[in-house]
Design a protein around this motif. Structure first.
Motif, PDB file in Angstrom:
ATOM      1  N   ASP A 192       1.029  -1.069  -0.101  1.00 50.75           N
ATOM      2  CA  ASP A 192       0.043   0.382   0.024  1.00 50.75           C
ATOM      3  C   ASP A 192       0.861   1.618   0.175  1.00 50.75           C
ATOM      4  OD1 ASP A 192      -1.488   2.030   1.043  1.00 50.75           O
ATOM      5  OD2 ASP A 192      -3.171   0.690   1.348  1.00 50.75           O
ATOM      6  N   LEU A 193       1.870   0.933   0.833  1.00 46.48           N
ATOM      7  CA  LEU A 193       2.398   2.690   0.876  1.00 46.48           C
ATOM      8  C   LEU A 193       3.489   2.666  -0.547  1.00 46.48           C
ATOM      9  CD1 LEU A 193       4.583   1.930   4.466  1.00 46.48           C
ATOM     10  CD2 LEU A 193       2.518   3.554   2.974  1.00 46.48           C
ATOM     11  N   SER A 230      -2.603   5.311   1.227  1.00 47.73           N
ATOM     12  CA  SER A 230      -1.433   6.328   1.544  1.00 47.73           C
ATOM     13  C   SER A 230      -1.386   7.332   0.931  1.00 47.73           C
ATOM     14  CB  SER A 230      -0.147   5.022   1.284  1.00 47.73           C
ATOM     15  OG  SER A 230      -0.427   5.107  -0.002  1.00 47.73           O
ATOM     16  N   TYR A 232       0.412  10.835   0.879  1.00 49.92           N
ATOM     17  CA  TYR A 232       0.925  11.487   1.186  1.00 49.92           C
ATOM     18  C   TYR A 232       0.595  12.822   0.168  1.00 49.92           C
ATOM     19  CZ  TYR A 232       3.099   6.536   0.772  1.00 49.92           C
ATOM     20  OH  TYR A 232       4.424   6.468   1.141  1.00 49.92           O
ATOM     21  N   VAL A 282       4.798  11.455   7.575  1.00 53.54           N
ATOM     22  CA  VAL A 282       3.680  10.652   6.889  1.00 53.54           C
ATOM     23  C   VAL A 282       3.035   9.320   8.341  1.00 53.54           C
ATOM     24  CG1 VAL A 282       4.282   8.556   5.249  1.00 53.54           C
ATOM     25  CG2 VAL A 282       5.257  10.828   5.152  1.00 53.54           C
ATOM     26  N   TRP A 283       4.221   8.604   9.198  1.00 53.32           N
ATOM     27  CA  TRP A 283       3.280   7.636   9.687  1.00 53.32           C
ATOM     28  C   TRP A 283       2.813   8.119  11.055  1.00 53.32           C
ATOM     29  CZ3 TRP A 283       3.274   7.745  15.371  1.00 53.32           C
ATOM     30  CH2 TRP A 283       4.481   7.725  15.418  1.00 53.32           C
ATOM     31  N   LEU A 323      -0.745   8.773   9.182  1.00 49.01           N
ATOM     32  CA  LEU A 323      -1.000   7.417   8.676  1.00 49.01           C
ATOM     33  C   LEU A 323      -1.788   6.173   9.897  1.00 49.01           C
ATOM     34  CD1 LEU A 323       1.150   5.247   6.452  1.00 49.01           C
ATOM     35  CD2 LEU A 323      -1.278   5.444   6.121  1.00 49.01           C
ATOM     36  N   ARG A 362      -5.961  -1.911   7.434  1.00 52.32           N
ATOM     37  CA  ARG A 362      -6.119  -0.650   6.514  1.00 52.32           C
ATOM     38  C   ARG A 362      -7.558  -1.168   5.634  1.00 52.32           C
ATOM     39  NH1 ARG A 362      -4.151  -2.619   1.795  1.00 52.32           N
ATOM     40  NH2 ARG A 362      -3.877  -5.130   2.520  1.00 52.32           N
TER      41      ARG A 362
END
Length: 276
Positions: free
Chosen positions: A19-20, A118, A122, A169-170, A173, A269
């Motif tokens: 996914d990332l 993701s 992003y 980013v993390w 998420l 997810r």
């Protein structure tokens, strides 16, 4: 293949990493969407996103000037310090708070457009990086007025900014997934981040605490993780000596944060589309 088998296969680290990677590969999509977010927000505005720059600059000058007078600090030192603190804080603050709502606010796209989760993160981080770039203009102007004692080692600001973005980013998420499932997390984060603003050396510094005899508070504030994130970027831009403990804390938190995020993506997810 049964439904149970398909669900079990979706809960793997491979799928989370895919996914990332796939989301990052769709750069044209999230780069375009992030830029369109800013254009849409300031549509028919003459100054556009520079309104944020003006607001940040006004606050930095007001707080920097006020606190330099109140505590007898040189304006040439404290104004750049406060300005950078606010600019870096805005990036971190938006990644946490907007990150918590990133999937809820993109409900329509998630349900209608089959893209990796993701991509939305992003897009959010890219948008904040653009706004960060606009705000840096304030510091450039101040640095022209009050030159900083830069040296070659201050180029460490480049990996420092990369670390900040990686953490953004993390954070988006992880909190995005959790806040989509538990909607109370978003207002809780808002209150927590607001508190951390006052506990982070942005408009004040260690010198102020020492002069006020608040050495105990200085030790307590060391447990505030945002202190370390702000310092690794601000110190090199001010030409100040860097303390490697800040780098050590940020690197450790980056690794731990990504491990937790991959675990969250592995487990939840596939459910985000049903939670939004």
């Amino acid at each position: 293949m049964t439904f149970i088998d398909a669900a079990a296969q979706s809960k793997t680290f491979g799928r989370a990493w895919q996914d990332l990677a796939t989301g990052f590969g769709k750069r044209e999509l999230w780069l375009h969407l992030g830029w369109q977010d800013i254009k849409q927000r300031y549509r028919r505005s003459v100054l556009g996103p520079f309104w944020i720059t003006i607001a940040t600059g006004t606050m930095a000058c007001a707080l920097g000037g006020l606190y330099s007078v109140l505590f007898g600090l040189p304006l040439a030192e404290h104004l750049p310090y406060v300005t950078l603190g606010l600019i870096i804080w805005n990036l971190i603050n938006a990644s946490i708070l907007e990150g918590a709502d990133v999937f809820v606010s993109n409900e329509g796209l998630i349900k209608q457009l089959p893209t990796p989760l993701s991509v939305h993160v992003y897009r959010l981080v890219w948008r904040q990086v653009i706004l960060f770039g606009h705000n840096v203009i304030i510091f450039v102007i101040i640095a022209v007025i009050f030159p900083q004692p830069w040296k070659w080692t201050d180029l460490s600001v480049i990996p420092a900014l990369a670390l900040i973005v990686l953490n953004c980013v993390w954070v988006a998420l992880c909190f995005g997934i959790l806040a989509t499932r538990y909607r109370d997390i978003s207002p809780l984060l808002f209150s927590l981040v607001q508190l951390l603003f006052y506990l982070t050396p942005i408009i004040w510094n260690d010198q102020m605490l020492q002069e006020q005899g608040a050495g105990t508070w200085a030790r307590i504030i060391e447990f505030n993780p945002l202190l370390h994130y702000v310092d690794i970027v601000r110190a090199p831009l001010l030409g100040a000596d860097q303390e490697w403990r800040h780098w050590a804390v940020v690197i450790v938190l980056t690794v731990v944060g990504w491990v937790v995020t991959l675990l969250a993506m592995r487990q939840y997810r596939s459910r985000v589309a049903y939670w939004v």
